[in-house]
Motif scaffolding. Sequence first.
Motif, PDB file in Angstrom:
ATOM      1  N   GLU A  64      34.814  38.290  36.811  1.00 58.57           N
ATOM      2  CA  GLU A  64      36.064  37.432  36.295  1.00 58.57           C
ATOM      3  C   GLU A  64      36.885  37.707  37.968  1.00 58.57           C
ATOM      4  O   GLU A  64      38.448  36.993  38.331  1.00 58.57           O
ATOM      5  N   LYS A  65      37.527  39.291  38.291  1.00 54.40           N
ATOM      6  CA  LYS A  65      37.361  39.410  39.998  1.00 54.40           C
ATOM      7  C   LYS A  65      36.973  38.462  40.929  1.00 54.40           C
ATOM      8  O   LYS A  65      37.889  37.962  41.636  1.00 54.40           O
ATOM      9  N   ASP A  66      34.781  38.227  39.880  1.00 50.92           N
ATOM     10  CA  ASP A  66      35.340  37.443  41.764  1.00 50.92           C
ATOM     11  C   ASP A  66      35.783  35.980  41.392  1.00 50.92           C
ATOM     12  O   ASP A  66      35.342  35.247  42.619  1.00 50.92           O
ATOM     13  N   ALA A  67      35.190  35.674  39.799  1.00 49.88           N
ATOM     14  CA  ALA A  67      36.226  34.530  40.429  1.00 49.88           C
ATOM     15  C   ALA A  67      37.992  34.171  40.439  1.00 49.88           C
ATOM     16  O   ALA A  67      37.811  33.332  41.061  1.00 49.88           O
ATOM     17  N   LYS A  86      47.504  36.496  37.271  1.00 47.58           N
ATOM     18  CA  LYS A  86      48.008  37.074  38.418  1.00 47.58           C
ATOM     19  C   LYS A  86      48.409  38.465  38.264  1.00 47.58           C
ATOM     20  O   LYS A  86      47.965  39.263  39.461  1.00 47.58           O
ATOM     21  N   ASP A  87      48.239  39.149  36.851  1.00 45.62           N
ATOM     22  CA  ASP A  87      48.758  40.156  36.974  1.00 45.62           C
ATOM     23  C   ASP A  87      47.517  41.504  37.541  1.00 45.62           C
ATOM     24  O   ASP A  87      46.951  42.217  38.800  1.00 45.62           O
ATOM     25  N   ALA A  88      46.355  40.362  37.333  1.00 47.32           N
ATOM     26  CA  ALA A  88      45.130  41.073  37.936  1.00 47.32           C
ATOM     27  C   ALA A  88      44.873  41.030  39.090  1.00 47.32           C
ATOM     28  O   ALA A  88      44.850  42.130  40.016  1.00 47.32           O
ATOM     29  N   TYR A  89      45.190  40.254  39.636  1.00 46.74           N
ATOM     30  CA  TYR A  89      45.245  39.917  41.577  1.00 46.74           C
ATOM     31  C   TYR A  89      46.208  40.664  42.105  1.00 46.74           C
ATOM     32  O   TYR A  89      45.534  41.435  42.787  1.00 46.74           O
ATOM     33  N   ARG A  90      47.143  40.534  41.149  1.00 49.18           N
ATOM     34  CA  ARG A  90      48.278  41.595  42.088  1.00 49.18           C
ATOM     35  C   ARG A  90      47.512  42.878  42.248  1.00 49.18           C
ATOM     36  O   ARG A  90      47.628  43.968  42.991  1.00 49.18           O
ATOM     37  N   THR A  91      47.122  43.543  40.747  1.00 49.92           N
ATOM     38  CA  THR A  91      46.343  44.456  40.815  1.00 49.92           C
ATOM     39  C   THR A  91      45.438  44.729  41.741  1.00 49.92           C
ATOM     40  O   THR A  91      45.624  46.063  42.982  1.00 49.92           O
ATOM     41  N   MET A  92      44.632  43.928  42.168  1.00 49.56           N
ATOM     42  CA  MET A  92      43.626  44.030  42.548  1.00 49.56           C
ATOM     43  C   MET A  92      43.770  44.215  44.227  1.00 49.56           C
ATOM     44  O   MET A  92      43.240  44.639  45.431  1.00 49.56           O
ATOM     45  N   ILE A  93      45.205  43.582  44.574  1.00 50.62           N
ATOM     46  CA  ILE A  93      45.810  43.352  46.281  1.00 50.62           C
ATOM     47  C   ILE A  93      46.241  44.976  45.985  1.00 50.62           C
ATOM     48  O   ILE A  93      45.872  45.403  47.363  1.00 50.62           O
ATOM     49  N   GLN A  94      46.771  45.140  44.951  1.00 52.56           N
ATOM     50  CA  GLN A  94      47.660  46.715  45.399  1.00 52.56           C
ATOM     51  C   GLN A  94      46.691  47.974  45.103  1.00 52.56           C
ATOM     52  O   GLN A  94      46.185  48.788  46.503  1.00 52.56           O
ATOM     53  N   ASN A  95      45.057  47.316  45.005  1.00 52.22           N
ATOM     54  CA  ASN A  95      44.508  48.303  44.928  1.00 52.22           C
ATOM     55  C   ASN A  95      43.151  48.629  45.870  1.00 52.22           C
ATOM     56  O   ASN A  95      41.963  48.991  46.100  1.00 52.22           O
ATOM     57  N   ASP A  96      43.580  47.045  46.788  1.00 48.45           N
ATOM     58  CA  ASP A  96      43.020  46.964  47.826  1.00 48.45           C
ATOM     59  C   ASP A  96      41.185  46.056  48.534  1.00 48.45           C
ATOM     60  O   ASP A  96      40.205  47.076  48.459  1.00 48.45           O
ATOM     61  N   GLU A  97      40.411  45.829  46.392  1.00 48.23           N
ATOM     62  CA  GLU A  97      39.598  45.208  46.076  1.00 48.23           C
ATOM     63  C   GLU A  97      39.389  44.479  46.579  1.00 48.23           C
ATOM     64  O   GLU A  97      39.251  43.024  46.358  1.00 48.23           O
ATOM     65  N   SER A  98      38.623  43.957  47.960  1.00 50.73           N
ATOM     66  CA  SER A  98      38.415  43.053  48.825  1.00 50.73           C
ATOM     67  C   SER A  98      37.702  42.390  47.859  1.00 50.73           C
ATOM     68  O   SER A  98      36.974  42.442  47.863  1.00 50.73           O
ATOM     69  N   GLY A  99      37.718  40.941  48.176  1.00 56.12           N
ATOM     70  CA  GLY A  99      36.913  39.496  47.220  1.00 56.12           C
ATOM     71  C   GLY A  99      35.735  40.092  48.454  1.00 56.12           C
ATOM     72  O   GLY A  99      35.913  39.273  49.727  1.00 56.12           O
ATOM     73  N   GLY A 100      34.654  38.770  47.495  1.00 55.81           N
ATOM     74  CA  GLY A 100      33.998  38.746  47.978  1.00 55.81           C
ATOM     75  C   GLY A 100      32.120  39.396  48.168  1.00 55.81           C
ATOM     76  O   GLY A 100      32.357  40.812  47.876  1.00 55.81           O
TER      77      GLY A 100
END
Length: 114
Positions: free
Chosen positions: A62-65, A100-114
């Motif tokens: 889901e995060k990758d999507a 949206k919330d998951a994306y915001r959390t991923m940014i905060q946790n610095d989970e860079s995509g890809g």
Amino acid sequence: GGEGVPPLLPQPPPPASASPPIPRAAPHKAPAPPQRKTGARTTATRKAKKPPQKRRRFTQEEKDAIWGGVDKYGVGKWKKIKEDREFGDVLRGRTGIQIKDAYRTMIQNDESGG
């Protein structure tokens, strides 16, 4: 104990003429709350809220999507990402707000995509 004592019976209140009159101030009236313009709608026509679902963590898929959708459509296009045939199947069962919330959390946790 209390033998020979008659039980207390409720007494009627004294007549109103026995007490002095109470001075009356002008009656206080609270301002009426502003009326919302709802037209002919009643509460019966409102959507019933669904019972809250148990929170599920976002899977890596889901995060990758979400990262792919943001790359394709940009931040804030959650509905488009959810409706995209490439990402929509993975994100089915998630709301735009959850994405949206998951994306915001991923940014905060610095989970860079890809």
